[in-house]
Scaffold this motif. Structure first.
Motif, PDB file in Angstrom:
ATOM      1  N   ILE A   1       0.838  -1.203   0.000  1.00  0.00           N
ATOM      2  CA  ILE A   1       0.000   0.000   0.000  1.00  0.00           C
ATOM      3  C   ILE A   1       0.867   1.245   0.000  1.00  0.00           C
ATOM      4  N   MET A   2       2.063   1.153   0.617  1.00  0.00           N
ATOM      5  CA  MET A   2       2.968   2.299   0.541  1.00  0.00           C
ATOM      6  C   MET A   2       3.369   2.563  -0.910  1.00  0.00           C
ATOM      7  N   PHE A   3       3.578   1.479  -1.695  1.00  0.00           N
ATOM      8  CA  PHE A   3       3.863   1.667  -3.122  1.00  0.00           C
ATOM      9  C   PHE A   3       2.698   2.327  -3.830  1.00  0.00           C
TER      10      PHE A   3
ATOM     11  N   LEU B   1     -12.221  10.294  -4.225  1.00  0.00           N
ATOM     12  CA  LEU B   1     -12.751   9.086  -3.581  1.00  0.00           C
ATOM     13  C   LEU B   1     -11.737   7.955  -3.654  1.00  0.00           C
ATOM     14  N   GLY B   2     -11.112   7.793  -4.851  1.00  0.00           N
ATOM     15  CA  GLY B   2     -10.113   6.739  -5.002  1.00  0.00           C
ATOM     16  C   GLY B   2      -8.940   6.924  -4.059  1.00  0.00           C
ATOM     17  N   ALA B   3      -8.453   8.178  -3.975  1.00  0.00           N
ATOM     18  CA  ALA B   3      -7.314   8.447  -3.098  1.00  0.00           C
ATOM     19  C   ALA B   3      -7.673   8.158  -1.649  1.00  0.00           C
ATOM     20  N   PHE B   4      -8.900   8.577  -1.260  1.00  0.00           N
ATOM     21  CA  PHE B   4      -9.354   8.305   0.104  1.00  0.00           C
ATOM     22  C   PHE B   4      -9.389   6.800   0.357  1.00  0.00           C
ATOM     23  N   GLY B   5      -9.870   6.041  -0.643  1.00  0.00           N
ATOM     24  CA  GLY B   5      -9.928   4.593  -0.492  1.00  0.00           C
ATOM     25  C   GLY B   5      -8.553   3.973  -0.328  1.00  0.00           C
ATOM     26  N   VAL B   6      -7.576   4.443  -1.123  1.00  0.00           N
ATOM     27  CA  VAL B   6      -6.229   3.871  -1.030  1.00  0.00           C
ATOM     28  C   VAL B   6      -5.675   4.065   0.372  1.00  0.00           C
ATOM     29  N   VAL B   7      -5.920   5.257   0.940  1.00  0.00           N
ATOM     30  CA  VAL B   7      -5.305   5.556   2.230  1.00  0.00           C
ATOM     31  C   VAL B   7      -6.026   4.842   3.369  1.00  0.00           C
ATOM     32  N   THR B   8      -7.350   4.625   3.234  1.00  0.00           N
ATOM     33  CA  THR B   8      -8.088   4.136   4.399  1.00  0.00           C
ATOM     34  C   THR B   8      -8.491   2.668   4.351  1.00  0.00           C
ATOM     35  N   ARG B   9      -8.534   2.034   3.186  1.00  0.00           N
ATOM     36  CA  ARG B   9      -8.961   0.626   3.150  1.00  0.00           C
ATOM     37  C   ARG B   9      -7.918  -0.254   3.820  1.00  0.00           C
ATOM     38  N   SER B  10      -8.357  -1.166   4.671  1.00  0.00           N
ATOM     39  CA  SER B  10      -7.379  -2.032   5.340  1.00  0.00           C
ATOM     40  C   SER B  10      -7.014  -3.225   4.479  1.00  0.00           C
ATOM     41  N   ASN B  11      -7.894  -3.631   3.561  1.00  0.00           N
ATOM     42  CA  ASN B  11      -7.597  -4.764   2.688  1.00  0.00           C
ATOM     43  C   ASN B  11      -6.830  -4.275   1.457  1.00  0.00           C
ATOM     44  N   PRO B  12      -5.633  -4.827   1.184  1.00  0.00           N
ATOM     45  CA  PRO B  12      -4.846  -4.341   0.038  1.00  0.00           C
ATOM     46  C   PRO B  12      -5.581  -4.461  -1.295  1.00  0.00           C
ATOM     47  N   VAL B  13      -6.433  -5.482  -1.457  1.00  0.00           N
ATOM     48  CA  VAL B  13      -7.164  -5.629  -2.717  1.00  0.00           C
ATOM     49  C   VAL B  13      -8.110  -4.450  -2.925  1.00  0.00           C
TER      50      VAL B  13
ATOM     51  N   ILE C   1      -0.280  -9.364  -4.674  1.00  0.00           N
ATOM     52  CA  ILE C   1      -1.128  -9.549  -3.492  1.00  0.00           C
ATOM     53  C   ILE C   1      -1.666 -10.974  -3.440  1.00  0.00           C
ATOM     54  N   MET C   2      -2.172 -11.444  -4.600  1.00  0.00           N
ATOM     55  CA  MET C   2      -2.776 -12.780  -4.618  1.00  0.00           C
ATOM     56  C   MET C   2      -1.729 -13.878  -4.467  1.00  0.00           C
ATOM     57  N   LEU C   3      -0.609 -13.732  -5.190  1.00  0.00           N
ATOM     58  CA  LEU C   3       0.415 -14.783  -5.169  1.00  0.00           C
ATOM     59  C   LEU C   3       1.010 -14.940  -3.779  1.00  0.00           C
ATOM     60  N   LEU C   4       1.267 -13.821  -3.110  1.00  0.00           N
ATOM     61  CA  LEU C   4       1.898 -13.905  -1.800  1.00  0.00           C
ATOM     62  C   LEU C   4       0.889 -14.204  -0.710  1.00  0.00           C
TER      63      LEU C   4
END
Lengths: 104, 196
Positions: free
Chosen positions: A34-36, B15-27, B72-75
């Motif tokens: 997420i940092m990336f 909205l997208g930027a807010f989502g990137v910063v606040t969503r806890s799930n990386p997907v 994200i999925m592979l790891l």
């Protein structure tokens, strides 16, 4: 009354807000992936500034610069994700807080 | 009309930027990032940068986010991050203060300053020629050297990624180092056995 088209300042303010959001995310989040993503967000904000000035100053060089930023961002993501994968192989997680081996 | 496009694009981006910063799930964060990239592409089109809008969608929303999702999925790191825990006391507050300060300074510069600088004499935008054609002409004349350097950069990145991420043969795995870097849970088990 509003002008018929948004002034360049509107785009620049939006770009500043996106850049700040990316910076906050980079400082707050501890997941390396997420940092990336936050770094990508900041790069995109800067790209928006370049395109705005390209239109404002009537210079195509701004758009060409965005093209190069894109290429460098792609290379950076590829190498960065390679590093994350190799860290994950060894440590089983990708949280920035756990990578504190160099701390005294 | 352009205001409508701008406001919609800006809303999608924010909205997208807010989502990137606040969503806890990386997907979810990666999907929010796609939203931001599309919003930026809309704003590029609104500013007559059609080629960059196409490249933005293909390269950013297409390949870079897919690369993120693959990793994200592979790891299997799609486990949600616990956002309640604050690693360093006061870190969140300090980060938000820093972010507000960055935004305030940038917006102050935009609002208080005027846009200066000479209009281009080298590559003026010609509205009669299509945008991709113009960019191609400039890229392969004025910026040819930088373009060639770019190819070297990409080769280095590919070789570096392959070197970093490949599966090492047994002889090359440094086992001792793995033992020196145990996960915290393993340390606890070892100490327990020593104690008993």
């Amino acid at each position: 009354m509003l002008a018929s088209a948004p002034p360049p300042e509107a785009y620049l303010v939006l770009s500043a807000l996106l850049f700040a959001a990316g910076a906050v995310g980079l400082l707050v989040r501890r997941n390396a992936l997420i940092m990336f993503m936050c770094i990508e967000l900041m790069l995109n904000a800067v790209n928006l500034t370049f395109v705005t000035y390209a239109r404002e100053l009537d210079d195509l060089g701004g758009q060409v610069t965005v093209f190069f930023v894109l290429v460098v961002a792609a290379a950076e993501v590829v190498v960065g994700l390679g590093i994350v994968v190799s860290i994950f192989r060894r440590r089983r997680n990708a949280t920035a807080d756990d990578l504190s081996l160099l701390k005294g | 009309m352009e205001w409508v496009v701008f406001v919609l694009g800006a809303l999608i981006c924010a909205l997208g930027a807010f989502g990137v910063v606040t969503r806890s799930n990386p997907v979810h964060a990666a999907l929010s990032l796609i939203g931001t990239f599309f919003g930026i592409a809309v704003l590029f089109i609104a500013q007559d940068a059609e080629f960059l809008a196409a490249v933005q969608v293909i390269v950013y929303a297409g390949s870079i986010v897919v690369l993120f999702l693959f990793v994200i999925m592979l790891l299997g790191v799609d486990t949600a991050e616990d956002l309640e825990v604050e690693p360093i006391t006061g870190q969140r507050t300090a980060a938000v203060v820093a972010g507000v300060a960055i935004a305030a300074v940038l917006i102050f510069v935009v609002v208080a300053g005027a846009i200066t600088g000479a209009t281009s004499s080298a590559a003026p935008i010609d509205t009669d020629v299509a945008n991709p054609v113009q960019i191609g002409r400039v890229l392969f004349t004025d910026y040819l050297w930088a373009f060639e350097i770019t190819s070297i950069l990409l080769v280095i990145a590919v070789v570096g990624a392959v070197t970093l991420a490949r599966h090492r043969p047994d002889g090359m795995v440094d086992d001792e180092l793995v033992d020196e870097l145990p996960a915290p849970a393993v340390v606890a088990v070892d100490e327990g056995e020593v104690a008993t």
